[in-house]
Scaffold this motif. Structure first.
Motif, mmCIF file in Angstrom:
data_model
loop_
_atom_site.group_PDB
_atom_site.id
_atom_site.type_symbol
_atom_site.label_atom_id
_atom_site.label_comp_id
_atom_site.label_asym_id
_atom_site.label_seq_id
_atom_site.Cartn_x
_atom_site.Cartn_y
_atom_site.Cartn_z
ATOM 1 N N ASN A 120 0.882 -1.141 -0.064
ATOM 2 C CA ASN A 120 0.051 -0.138 -0.028
ATOM 3 C C ASN A 120 0.801 1.244 -0.187
ATOM 4 O O ASN A 120 1.914 0.992 0.348
ATOM 5 N N GLU A 142 2.170 -8.909 5.435
ATOM 6 C CA GLU A 142 1.121 -9.380 4.586
ATOM 7 C C GLU A 142 0.050 -9.791 5.514
ATOM 8 O O GLU A 142 -1.263 -9.447 5.203
ATOM 9 N N LEU A 143 0.388 -10.314 6.569
ATOM 10 C CA LEU A 143 -0.831 -10.609 7.921
ATOM 11 C C LEU A 143 -1.410 -9.156 8.337
ATOM 12 O O LEU A 143 -2.528 -9.252 8.723
ATOM 13 N N LEU A 144 -0.514 -8.264 8.180
ATOM 14 C CA LEU A 144 -1.207 -6.828 8.566
ATOM 15 C C LEU A 144 -1.978 -6.123 7.652
ATOM 16 O O LEU A 144 -2.717 -5.103 7.787
ATOM 17 N N GLY A 145 -2.114 -6.850 6.282
ATOM 18 C CA GLY A 145 -2.742 -6.025 5.086
ATOM 19 C C GLY A 145 -1.961 -5.337 4.524
ATOM 20 O O GLY A 145 -2.560 -4.398 3.788
ATOM 21 N N TRP A 146 -0.698 -5.021 4.815
ATOM 22 C CA TRP A 146 -0.042 -3.803 4.208
ATOM 23 C C TRP A 146 0.705 -4.388 2.784
ATOM 24 O O TRP A 146 0.882 -3.330 1.880
ATOM 25 N N SER A 170 0.309 -7.372 -0.272
ATOM 26 C CA SER A 170 -0.450 -8.386 -0.737
ATOM 27 C C SER A 170 0.118 -8.910 -2.113
ATOM 28 O O SER A 170 1.107 -8.288 -2.657
ATOM 29 N N ASP A 171 -0.345 -9.907 -2.704
ATOM 30 C CA ASP A 171 0.064 -10.752 -3.873
ATOM 31 C C ASP A 171 1.483 -11.074 -3.692
ATOM 32 O O ASP A 171 2.178 -10.833 -4.613
ATOM 33 N N TRP A 223 4.764 -10.899 7.810
ATOM 34 C CA TRP A 223 4.297 -9.694 8.824
ATOM 35 C C TRP A 223 3.542 -8.757 8.254
ATOM 36 O O TRP A 223 2.262 -8.431 8.371
#
Length: 326
Positions: free
Chosen positions: A95, A298-302, A304-305, A296
């Motif tokens: 992001n 990825e798990l936080l949603g920062w 992706s893919d 980490w």
């Protein structure tokens, strides 16, 4: 004092209009840049040489050690996760906040502007260990004298070459991004921030000028020099030695004793066999802190893919003799 315009007059390849200015400097290195580069490399290196007698002399406090380790791994992961796996190879999507943060963290490693770093590395992958590679240790041949000369070139000599990689050719995506272009052009600013954090913290914690100086020596100068030479060792040592269990078109190798200090980058053979993989240490026992932090994110949603290597993808890149041995 004049400021650089945000565009340059040259038209793009399609003739559509002026291109945005990529970063500091141009595609050839002038004398001022050569001198500045020498200072950025030389001063921290002198501090690194002085580190051992300094330990015996005035010593290193726990605060100095903590600042050095924290700043080292902040910049190291900025390079490995940000400049390398994300900006150069697109191993994951980030992001906007993470993208800018990684650009700043990598800049604080004091290894050059973002766009310049990425352009050089993409060119390296295009011509890896062949004609056109900006920093191959095999540049002068395969005899021992030629390799010694080549190791020096790959480690740091190449950075003083007047001819540089065209940024608009090798990193057009970064040049077009205003956030990344701005961070890249602010390289000197982020360098100063990186160098000033340790003495500021050291001075405020100890409330002494000596505390500030000691923190600057260890947390700024020694830390930068150590990170420089670990990073450059990926270009030199990891292309001249190490195990090669995976199929690649160059001489990249895995060097285990650099893994922790390089944040997982020294598992270099897999990287050149599968450049977009978010994890380089894919075999059992191969420590890769950069891959762990990406997980980490990825798990936080920062992030992706993320391009995690599957077992089939890894097996497809194994050399037959290694696959049979396994």
């Amino acid at each position: 004092m004049t400021t650089q315009p945000d565009v340059i007059s040259e038209a793009g390849a399609d003739g559509a209009g002026p291109l945005p200015r990529a970063t500091l400097g141009a595609d050839s290195k002038g004398s001022v840049e050569q001198i500045a580069l020498g200072l950025f490399i030389g001063v921290p290196f002198v501090a690194l040489l002085a580190a051992i007698p300094a330990v015996w002399g005035w010593g290193m406090s726990w605060l100095d050690l903590g600042l050095m380790v924290f700043m080292y791994y902040l910049g190291c992961h900025g390079i490995t996760i940000g400049f390398h796996r994300y900006f150069t190879h697109g191993s994951f999507k980030a992001n906007r906040g993470l993208r800018v943060a990684l650009a700043i963290m990598g800049s604080m490693a004091v290894e050059g502007p973002l766009v310049r770093w990425v352009a050089d590395h993409r060119r390296h992958h295009r011509f890896s260990d062949a004609e056109g590679d900006p920093h191959s240790p095999w540049r002068y041949g395969e005899t021992v004298p030629a390799l010694m000369k080549g190791l020096w070139w790959a480690h740091m000599g190449w950075m003083f070459d007047e001819e540089q990689t065209p940024q608009h050719k090798y990193a057009p995506d970064l040049v077009k991004d205003p956030d990344l272009r701005r961070v890249s052009r602010q390289f000197v600013l982020w360098t100063m921030v990186s160098l000033m954090i340790p003495p500021l913290v050291g001075g405020l914690v100890t409330m002494t000028w000596w505390g500030a100086f000691s923190a600057f020596f260890w947390g700024s100068l020694v830390r930068v020099a150590l990170l420089h030479h670990v990073t450059w060792s990926i270009n030199s040592i990891c292309h001249a030695m190490g195990k090669r269990p995976f199929k690649s078109r160059d001489k990249s190798g895995n060097v285990w004793w650099l893994a922790v200090l390089s944040c997982g980058e020294s598992w270099h053979n897999l990287h050149h066999a599968d450049p977009t993989s978010a994890r380089h240490g894919v075999l059992r026992g191969q420590v890769d802190s950069s891959a762990r932090i990406i997980r980490w994110f990825e798990l936080l949603g920062w992030a992706s893919d993320v391009r995690w290597p599957s077992s089939d993808r890894i097996a497809a890149r194994r050399k037959e003799d290694h696959a049979k041995a396994a």
